[in-house]
Design an enzyme around this catalytic site. Structure first.
Site, PDB file in Angstrom:
ATOM      1  N   ASP A 274      22.911 -26.604 -43.613  1.00 41.02           N
ATOM      2  CA  ASP A 274      24.153 -26.465 -44.381  1.00 41.02           C
ATOM      3  C   ASP A 274      24.777 -25.134 -43.958  1.00 41.02           C
ATOM      4  O   ASP A 274      24.226 -24.074 -44.256  1.00 41.02           O
ATOM      5  CB  ASP A 274      23.803 -26.469 -45.875  1.00 41.02           C
ATOM      6  CG  ASP A 274      25.026 -26.465 -46.775  1.00 41.02           C
ATOM      7  OD1 ASP A 274      26.150 -26.399 -46.258  1.00 41.02           O
ATOM      8  OD2 ASP A 274      24.838 -26.525 -48.000  1.00 41.02           O
ATOM      9  N   HIS A 366      21.638 -30.433 -51.526  1.00 44.69           N
ATOM     10  CA  HIS A 366      21.412 -29.691 -52.772  1.00 44.69           C
ATOM     11  C   HIS A 366      20.016 -30.108 -53.229  1.00 44.69           C
ATOM     12  O   HIS A 366      19.863 -31.008 -54.040  1.00 44.69           O
ATOM     13  CB  HIS A 366      22.470 -30.033 -53.827  1.00 44.69           C
ATOM     14  CG  HIS A 366      23.850 -29.594 -53.422  1.00 44.69           C
ATOM     15  ND1 HIS A 366      24.990 -30.073 -54.008  1.00 44.69           N
ATOM     16  CD2 HIS A 366      24.273 -28.705 -52.480  1.00 44.69           C
ATOM     17  CE1 HIS A 366      26.051 -29.503 -53.437  1.00 44.69           C
ATOM     18  NE2 HIS A 366      25.636 -28.679 -52.507  1.00 44.69           N
ATOM     19  N   GLU A 384      26.044 -18.572 -49.565  1.00 41.87           N
ATOM     20  CA  GLU A 384      27.399 -19.005 -49.215  1.00 41.87           C
ATOM     21  C   GLU A 384      28.495 -18.470 -50.129  1.00 41.87           C
ATOM     22  O   GLU A 384      29.133 -19.209 -50.851  1.00 41.87           O
ATOM     23  CB  GLU A 384      27.465 -20.530 -49.172  1.00 41.87           C
ATOM     24  CG  GLU A 384      26.864 -21.246 -50.375  1.00 41.87           C
ATOM     25  CD  GLU A 384      27.052 -22.760 -50.273  1.00 41.87           C
ATOM     26  OE1 GLU A 384      28.156 -23.197 -49.905  1.00 41.87           O
ATOM     27  OE2 GLU A 384      26.105 -23.501 -50.566  1.00 41.87           O
TER      28      GLU A 384
HETATM   29 MN    MN Z   1      25.892 -25.252 -49.279  1.00 41.59          MN
END
Ligand code: MN
Length: 430
Positions: A274, A366, A384
């Site tokens: 990610d 997630h 992030e």
């Molecule tokens: Mn993320």
């Protein structure tokens, strides 16, 4: 499968850890995900249930795993059920696992065909006291369709009303939060494929390119490197679209002077990467764009240092909030006095940074994990931060994947260009 075979020791190890958490005389059952229908005779691409995969490595529909550590018959401690193939399936859908292959992938010796499941279960239920069943207990899960596990729970409780039922999900969340060495290698592989995708873009992005062309480049690079594709819908957001957090329409033209926010990550062997990068479409940040970029980067670096054993997500988010406040004051977006007098329940920085800084990462983007559990070595988090200034049409988010270790945070994306100077230099290279 496009991915290389995984050492079955991973799944054996995971089953041993799971078995240790069960009450005496317990039987646990895990089902595959369904093949989801679309319309007519269409179906969505198959995605295995992460828990079933974690415990077996079986990446095929209609599979069932039964674990019964205290079974009196040694052979019934671990039992796998896979779909029986036939000539017709072979011709139309291609190869399905043989029993021998299923043994090889999973390390489970006792393999039956799926249609034999209820008969085998019935024999074992007579011996079992507790039955562990699996539900999706992710805090943000929205599940409107009835999963195979959910249908089985209904059937099982109706058929065997006097057994004591238990939840597998809390155990799975506990185990899956800590990644083993083999899992970390798989996540690194997903990060590496993501890097290849990103590097492909550095010279591809220029004024006039469409967001979907960027998306296509990413898919191309991922699949040719044994990924099934993006681990989640890529966000390719130019200009003001960058302020729409879950923008996945990807239909606009990237213009000279725009920033382009790209949040994408490769899947590999069901594990996710990610990543987010924000680039200037023309290869050079404006003064303001660079100011905002450097602010986000400083927050990211400070936050990464907090991903160490013993800290908790709550502490961490409070810390990141303070760092972000200072940056937003520096950018002239917040006023120092206002911040001092703010309602702590509604910090002002949320106007420009409205999402969390980190989530668990693993088989799911997630990933599952208990948010109250202090950080431990082996956990993998994203980092992030972002600043979204709608009135200026500027949105910057930067995201790397970080492994928590006893000797400090390890950035699994450290090789992917991140500094503003590096981004400009690489984009301007001919
Ligand atoms: Mn993320």
């Amino acid at each position: 499968m496009k991915y290389q075979p995984i050492e079955k020791e991973l799944f054996c190890h995971n089953r041993r850890n799971f078995a240790r958490q069960l009450k005496p005389c317990s039987l646990a059952i895990f089902h595959s995900n369904d093949v989801m229908p679309t319309s007519a005779d269409g179906t969505m691409a198959f995605r295995q249930n992460s828990d079933l995969f974690y415990l077996s490595g079986i990446d095929q529909e209609e599979s069932i795993l039964l674990l019964f550590p205290d079974a009196r018959d040694e052979r019934m401690k671990e039992v796998l059920f896979v779909r029986e193939s036939n000539e017709h399936i072979l011709v139309w859908e291609g190869y399905k696992l043989t029993k021998e292959q299923a043994r090889d992938v999973s390390g489970i010796q006792t393999v039956y065909w799926a249609h034999e499941f209820k008969q085998v279960l019935n024999t074992l239920m007579a011996e079992a006291e507790h039955v562990y069943l699996n539900t999706n207990e992710h805090l943000r899960a929205v599940v409107e369709v009835e999963t195979r596990d959910a249908r089985f729970i209904k059937w099982c409780q109706e058929t065997y009303p006097l057994h004591r039922y238990e939840r597998s999900a809390p155990i799975m969340h506990h185990l899956r939060a800590i990644k083993s060495d083999i899992e970390i290698e798989l996540i690194k592989k997903a990060c590496h494929i993501t890097e290849l995708g990103f590097r492909r873009l550095l010279q591809f992005i220029k004024p006039g390119v469409m967001e979907y062309e960027v998306e296509a480049e990413i898919c191309h690079e991922f699949i040719r490197n044994r990924s099934r594709g993006p681990a989640y819908d890529s966000i390719i957001a130019s200009g003001a679209n960058a302020c729409i957090l879950h923008y996945t329409d990807n239909s606009r033209k990237c213009k000279d002077g725009d920033l382009l926010l790209m949040d994408f990550g490769a899947e590999y062997a069901n594990y996710a990467a990610d990543m987010t990068r924000t680039l200037p479409v023309n290869g050079k940040f404006t003064k303001r764009q660079r100011e905002v970029y450097e602010s986000v980067l400083r927050v990211m670096k400070a936050a990464t240092q907090m991903l160490v054993p013993g800290n908790s997500l709550d502490q961490y988010h409070a810390f990141v909030g303070t760092v972000m406040e200072n940056e937003l004051i520096g950018l002239g977006l917040l006023n120092e006095g206002d911040v001092r007098n703010q309602d702590p329940a509604k910090p002002l920085y949320k106007k420009y940074f409205m999402h969390g800084t980190s989530h668990f990462l693993g088989l799911d983007v997630h990933d599952v994990g208990n948010k109250y559990r202090p950080f431990e070595a082996g956990m993998v988090f994203t980092c992030e931060p972002g600043i979204y200034i709608r009135e200026e049409g500027i949105g910057v988010r930067l995201e790397n994947d970080i492994l928590v270790t006893r000797s400090g945070p390890v950035d699994l994306m450290k090789d992917i260009p991140l500094e503003a100077d590096d981004i400009e230099r690489l984009m301007q290279q001919k």
